[in-house]
Design a protein around this motif. Structure first.
Motif, PDB file in Angstrom:
ATOM      1  N   MET A  43      40.818  35.990  38.994  1.00  0.00           N
ATOM      2  CA  MET A  43      41.622  34.826  38.621  1.00  0.00           C
ATOM      3  C   MET A  43      43.072  35.012  39.048  1.00  0.00           C
ATOM      4  SD  MET A  43      40.028  33.826  34.904  1.00  0.00           S
ATOM      5  CE  MET A  43      41.598  33.312  34.332  1.00  0.00           C
ATOM      6  N   HIS A  44      43.582  36.217  38.930  1.00  0.00           N
ATOM      7  CA  HIS A  44      44.960  36.472  39.357  1.00  0.00           C
ATOM      8  C   HIS A  44      45.104  36.349  40.869  1.00  0.00           C
ATOM      9  CE1 HIS A  44      46.930  37.540  35.633  1.00  0.00           C
ATOM     10  NE2 HIS A  44      45.843  38.202  35.286  1.00  0.00           N
ATOM     11  N   HIS A  47      44.303  32.185  41.579  1.00  0.00           N
ATOM     12  CA  HIS A  47      44.863  31.098  40.784  1.00  0.00           C
ATOM     13  C   HIS A  47      46.256  30.671  41.227  1.00  0.00           C
ATOM     14  CE1 HIS A  47      45.619  28.466  37.455  1.00  0.00           C
ATOM     15  NE2 HIS A  47      46.704  29.137  37.151  1.00  0.00           N
ATOM     16  N   GLY A  48      47.088  31.553  41.657  1.00  0.00           N
ATOM     17  CA  GLY A  48      48.489  31.240  41.885  1.00  0.00           C
ATOM     18  C   GLY A  48      48.796  30.482  43.152  1.00  0.00           C
ATOM     19  N   HIS A  51      49.583  24.432  42.696  1.00  0.00           N
ATOM     20  CA  HIS A  51      50.645  23.991  41.799  1.00  0.00           C
ATOM     21  C   HIS A  51      52.021  24.508  42.219  1.00  0.00           C
ATOM     22  CE1 HIS A  51      47.301  22.982  39.243  1.00  0.00           C
ATOM     23  NE2 HIS A  51      46.951  24.244  39.145  1.00  0.00           N
TER      24      HIS A  51
END
Length: 69
Positions: A43-44, A47-48, A51
């Motif tokens: 996820m790390h 995810h970034g 957005h």
């Protein structure tokens, strides 16, 4: 013709996965803590990127203290 093969492959794959889960349910439940630990770094990693999360250019930062646009 190609869709027929995809549906057959999908249904066969789901059948095999269901059989594996049914026969080896205790092993699958035993792996869940490790799957959760593996999910955290994944996820790390992934995810970034949306957005506007990790931009390091000067244009994304406010020019003045009150400027948030």
């Amino acid at each position: 013709m190609m869709w027929d093969r995809r549906w057959i492959l999908l249904s066969a794959s789901l059948t095999v996965i269901a059989a594996i889960f049914r026969e080896h349910w205790q092993h699958v439940l035993g792996l869940t803590p490790y799957l959760l630990l593996l999910a955290c770094p994944l996820m790390h990693l992934f995810h970034g990127h949306g957005h506007a999360g990790h931009r390091h250019d000067r244009e994304s930062h406010p020019k003045e203290l009150g400027d948030i646009t």
